[in-house]
Enzyme design. Structure first.
Site, PDB file in Angstrom:
ATOM      1  CD  GLU A 148       8.146  20.656 -13.263  1.00  0.00           C
ATOM      2  OE1 GLU A 148       8.617  21.027 -12.199  1.00  0.00           O
ATOM      3  OE2 GLU A 148       7.528  21.409 -14.032  1.00  0.00           O
ATOM      4  CE  LYS A 185       5.526  27.137 -11.248  1.00  0.00           C
ATOM      5  NZ  LYS A 185       4.478  26.180 -10.923  1.00  0.00           N
ATOM      6  CG  HIS A 202       6.233  24.625 -16.564  1.00  0.00           C
ATOM      7  ND1 HIS A 202       4.939  24.714 -16.121  1.00  0.00           N
ATOM      8  CD2 HIS A 202       6.992  24.370 -15.472  1.00  0.00           C
ATOM      9  CE1 HIS A 202       4.927  24.535 -14.808  1.00  0.00           C
ATOM     10  NE2 HIS A 202       6.152  24.328 -14.387  1.00  0.00           N
TER      11      HIS A 202
END
Ligand code: PGA
Length: 257
Positions: A166, A11, A94
């Protein structure tokens, strides 16, 4: 059993020297494993220096994002074309990008197309929010994310890509509730069914489907044991070289059984 993949998503952490030091520590700890593929996704800033430092027998590099146009007047952006020689994979869609940067289904789909057009393998992230799960909408949300992102791809492009499930509620930065392997297993199976419906049995068999959300060296074993699970995407724990090396070791151990 298919080869497991373990991906570190750093990240927006680590400056150039910190990133170099972490890679150095990982290279010391992690052995060459033919049965486990290890991927590091550092910030855009350090992809270039890490590409020189990295031991390619042990690791591959991924970018965390890129822009869908190949070149042009798009101040501040980096294209997939520019990443061709640097990154083997790019993480797309994401939840932090969907939520903080308003990346909608259309943008994610354009990025997936740009990624494969440039010969890079996409790691497509999908997953429902806590609210969507509560309302019983998880499957619909995941279906829509997959359906739109994959539209326009060929069967072989889909077969080669990675989908990471996720659930937003399980990501450490969004609350980090612990998902159980049983919960995760049901969704991974659902994702493979979606791919089969859209692209057939072969693509569904070949595509790699992985899990991410508060995975660490203690919990990884349970997720990797899920029959449908080809690997893990690790955020927070990937910044700690002892934990991340432990995750890779566990993947290696499981490849031996
Ligand atoms: P986490 O992040 O492991 O810190 O929950 C996973 C991710 O966001 O990819």
């Amino acid at each position: 059993m298919s080869k497991k993949i373990v991906i570190a998503n750093w990240k927006m952490h680590l400056n150039a020297s910190q990133a170099s030091l972490l890679l150095h520590r990982l290279q010391e700890r992690i052995r060459i494993h033919r049965e486990v593929e290890v991927v590091i996704a550092p910030s855009m800033l350090v992809l270039q220096p890490l590409s020189v430092q990295i031991d390619r027998r042990k690791f591959r590099l991924a970018a965390q994002n890129a822009y869908h146009q190949d070149k042009g007047a798009f101040t501040g952006e980096v294209s997939f074309t520019m990443l061709q020689d640097l990154a083997h994979y790019v993480i797309i869609g994401h939840s932090e990008r969907r939520i903080y940067f308003n990346e909608n289904l259309d943008i994610v789909s354009k990025k997936v197309s740009a990624c494969v057009r440039n010969g890079i393998t996409p790691i497509l992230c999908v997953g429902e929010t806590k609210q969507e799960r509560k309302l019983g909408e998880a499957k619909r949300v995941i279906h829509d994310q997959i359906y739109t992102a994959l539209s326009g791809l060929t069967t072989s492009e889909v077969s080669n890509m990675i989908i990471a499930y996720e659930p937003v509620w399980a990501i450490s930065t969004f609350g980090g509730e612990v998902a159980t392997p049983a919960q995760v297993g049901r969704v991974l199976e659902f994702i493979r069914m979606q791919v089969e419906e859209l692209y057939g049995k072969q693509a569904a068999k070949k595509i790699r489907i992985i899990y991410g959300g508060s995975v660490d060296d203690k919990t990884v074993g349970g997720f990797l044991q899920i029959e449908q699970c080809d690997g893990v995407l690790v955020g927070n724990a990937s910044l700690n070289y002892i934990k991340f090396a432990g995750i890779v070791d566990e993947a290696y151990r499981q490849s031996l059984v």
